[in-house]
Design an enzyme around this catalytic site. Structure first.
Site, PDB file in Angstrom:
ATOM      1  N   SER A  77      42.444  35.397  31.929  1.00 49.17           N
ATOM      2  CA  SER A  77      41.219  35.542  31.135  1.00 49.17           C
ATOM      3  C   SER A  77      41.129  36.915  30.474  1.00 49.17           C
ATOM      4  O   SER A  77      40.712  37.034  29.322  1.00 49.17           O
ATOM      5  CB  SER A  77      39.987  35.326  32.020  1.00 49.17           C
ATOM      6  OG  SER A  77      39.953  34.006  32.526  1.00 49.17           O
ATOM      7  N   GLU A  83      38.368  42.613  45.237  1.00 50.56           N
ATOM      8  CA  GLU A  83      38.095  43.757  44.362  1.00 50.56           C
ATOM      9  C   GLU A  83      38.031  45.080  45.119  1.00 50.56           C
ATOM     10  O   GLU A  83      38.439  46.119  44.597  1.00 50.56           O
ATOM     11  CB  GLU A  83      36.795  43.523  43.594  1.00 50.56           C
ATOM     12  CG  GLU A  83      36.875  42.438  42.537  1.00 50.56           C
ATOM     13  CD  GLU A  83      36.770  41.030  43.104  1.00 50.56           C
ATOM     14  OE1 GLU A  83      37.038  40.065  42.359  1.00 50.56           O
ATOM     15  OE2 GLU A  83      36.428  40.893  44.306  1.00 50.56           O
ATOM     16  N   PHE A 143      32.324  41.170  38.786  1.00 48.18           N
ATOM     17  CA  PHE A 143      33.011  41.195  40.074  1.00 48.18           C
ATOM     18  C   PHE A 143      33.264  42.613  40.571  1.00 48.18           C
ATOM     19  O   PHE A 143      33.478  42.827  41.773  1.00 48.18           O
ATOM     20  CB  PHE A 143      34.331  40.434  39.983  1.00 48.18           C
ATOM     21  CG  PHE A 143      34.181  38.990  39.548  1.00 48.18           C
ATOM     22  CD1 PHE A 143      32.969  38.330  39.695  1.00 48.18           C
ATOM     23  CD2 PHE A 143      35.235  38.313  38.976  1.00 48.18           C
ATOM     24  CE1 PHE A 143      32.818  37.003  39.292  1.00 48.18           C
ATOM     25  CE2 PHE A 143      35.101  36.997  38.574  1.00 48.18           C
ATOM     26  CZ  PHE A 143      33.894  36.340  38.729  1.00 48.18           C
ATOM     27  N   HIS A 175      34.269  40.425  30.097  1.00 42.29           N
ATOM     28  CA  HIS A 175      33.314  39.317  30.173  1.00 42.29           C
ATOM     29  C   HIS A 175      31.919  39.821  30.550  1.00 42.29           C
ATOM     30  O   HIS A 175      31.245  39.285  31.419  1.00 42.29           O
ATOM     31  CB  HIS A 175      33.780  38.268  31.178  1.00 42.29           C
ATOM     32  CG  HIS A 175      35.020  37.536  30.747  1.00 42.29           C
ATOM     33  ND1 HIS A 175      36.217  38.185  30.508  1.00 42.29           N
ATOM     34  CD2 HIS A 175      35.237  36.225  30.499  1.00 42.29           C
ATOM     35  CE1 HIS A 175      37.120  37.287  30.146  1.00 42.29           C
ATOM     36  NE2 HIS A 175      36.556  36.097  30.115  1.00 42.29           N
ATOM     37  N   ASP A 223      29.424  30.301  30.845  1.00 37.98           N
ATOM     38  CA  ASP A 223      29.840  30.537  32.231  1.00 37.98           C
ATOM     39  C   ASP A 223      28.666  30.776  33.175  1.00 37.98           C
ATOM     40  O   ASP A 223      28.802  30.633  34.390  1.00 37.98           O
ATOM     41  CB  ASP A 223      30.795  31.728  32.311  1.00 37.98           C
ATOM     42  CG  ASP A 223      32.174  31.387  31.756  1.00 37.98           C
ATOM     43  OD1 ASP A 223      32.374  30.225  31.378  1.00 37.98           O
ATOM     44  OD2 ASP A 223      33.025  32.282  31.705  1.00 37.98           O
ATOM     45  N   GLN A 279      28.681  34.928  36.417  1.00 36.60           N
ATOM     46  CA  GLN A 279      29.850  35.560  35.811  1.00 36.60           C
ATOM     47  C   GLN A 279      29.478  36.704  34.866  1.00 36.60           C
ATOM     48  O   GLN A 279      30.366  37.358  34.307  1.00 36.60           O
ATOM     49  CB  GLN A 279      30.647  34.522  35.014  1.00 36.60           C
ATOM     50  CG  GLN A 279      30.898  33.220  35.739  1.00 36.60           C
ATOM     51  CD  GLN A 279      31.820  33.378  36.920  1.00 36.60           C
ATOM     52  OE1 GLN A 279      32.961  33.794  36.774  1.00 36.60           O
ATOM     53  NE2 GLN A 279      31.331  33.074  38.108  1.00 36.60           N
ATOM     54  N   ARG A 282      33.957  39.511  25.824  1.00 38.93           N
ATOM     55  CA  ARG A 282      34.828  38.339  25.910  1.00 38.93           C
ATOM     56  C   ARG A 282      35.250  37.839  24.537  1.00 38.93           C
ATOM     57  O   ARG A 282      36.426  37.588  24.288  1.00 38.93           O
ATOM     58  CB  ARG A 282      34.095  37.221  26.666  1.00 38.93           C
ATOM     59  CG  ARG A 282      34.908  35.931  26.738  1.00 38.93           C
ATOM     60  CD  ARG A 282      34.129  34.822  27.400  1.00 38.93           C
ATOM     61  NE  ARG A 282      34.966  33.663  27.683  1.00 38.93           N
ATOM     62  CZ  ARG A 282      34.529  32.556  28.269  1.00 38.93           C
ATOM     63  NH1 ARG A 282      33.265  32.475  28.643  1.00 38.93           N
ATOM     64  NH2 ARG A 282      35.346  31.554  28.489  1.00 38.93           N
TER      65      ARG A 282
END
Length: 291
Positions: free
Chosen positions: A11, A32, A57, A81, A89, A93, A139
């Site tokens: 991604s 992470e 994240f 993103h 999403d 996200q 994104r």
């Protein structure tokens, strides 16, 4: 230089680096905290690490990032993103708190590009900066505003639209730069001239340009695909913390809980698209005191 990934390289396109330089790519999977810990270790061994994942994240690694700052580590994070502009999403996200997280870290650098060429230059710029650097990326494909040879010094900004008749300055970064430019174009049809500032360096912030815009227009509007706390708006207000008069100020940010919708619908629902910006300008200008 080495790259670390949190199992989202397809991604984020970090997989392109992995294919070209497999010996310098480290897949950390959905861990992470461990990714940041490994990046700190690599930095201690003399490498220049770039660790990337979705912006949302990276919040999982906040404690490790805080301790990296305590340790004086030099590493770079890339959060992709980001914001409601990722669209369908959904909120799980969407990185909407990441600017606040990274701005709060000691001696950090926070950059937020709006097009491909600016992103490329800022990636290279981070390699030369000590401490923790954060690059927030979008994104979707966005229009290219800058040439490949344009420079973007840390602590700077770009005034991408201005005139002597400007009545308000729109301060944006990333995806909202394009929305601000569209709003400014709309407002010319009713005789309202707007300055548009691309504040790609969120920390440190370009105090001189912001203060000049405030003096010349008297009105500032910040537009960010982020929560109102700790992001672009707060960074701009800090430019007026020296006791000088604060201009008329409006902050457009994501204040609701997003759902799942197209990027355009998300920006409209959050009140940070071109139409919402134009409406905020009209309200601000109508109530501004003209000397």
């Amino acid at each position: 230089m080495v790259a670390l990934d949190g199992e989202v390289s397809d991604s984020t396109k970090a997989e392109l680096f992995a294919k070209e330089h497999p010996e310098r790519f480290f897949e950390c999977y959905i861990a992470e905290q461990q990714m940041v810990a490994a990046a700190v270790g690599l930095a201690a061994r003399g490498f220049t690490p770039y660790a990337s994942s979705f912006a949302a994240f990276l919040t999982r690694a906040h404690d490790f990032l805080r301790m990296a700052a305590v340790s004086g580590a030099d590493l770079n994070l890339v959060g992709s993103h980001a914001g409601v502009s990722i669209g369908q999403d959904g909120p799980s996200q969407m990185g909407l708190e990441d600017l606040a997280l990274f701005r709060a870290l000691h001696d950090s650098t926070v950059l937020y590009p709006c097009d491909a060429n600016q992103t490329s230059r800022l990636v290279a710029t981070l390699a030369e900066r000590p401490g923790i650097g954060y690059l927030r990326t979008t994104r979707a494909a966005t229009p290219v505003l800058y040439g490949p040879d344009e420079s973007f010094p840390v602590g700077g900004s770009k005034v991408v639209r201005s005139s002597d008749a400007d009545r308000v300055a729109l301060v944006a970064a990333g995806v909202t730069v394009h929305e601000a430019l569209a709003a400014a174009e709309q407002l010319t049809t009713i005789g309202i001239a707007c300055r548009v500032i691309d504040l790609y360096s969120v920390k440190p912030v370009d105090t001189a340009t912001l203060q000049e815009a405030a003096e010349q227009t008297g009105c500032l509007i910040t537009v960010e695909d982020h929560r109102p706390e700790g992001g672009l708006g707060d960074a701009v207000l800090e430019a007026f913390a020296d006791g000088r008069p604060v201009p008329r100020f409006v902050r457009l940010a994501v204040r609701h809980m997003p759902g799942s919708a197209t990027p355009g619908e998300q920006l409209r629902s959050a009140g940070i698209d071109a139409a919402a910006i134009a409406a905020a300008v009209r309200l601000l200008v109508e109530h501004a005191v003209v000397p």
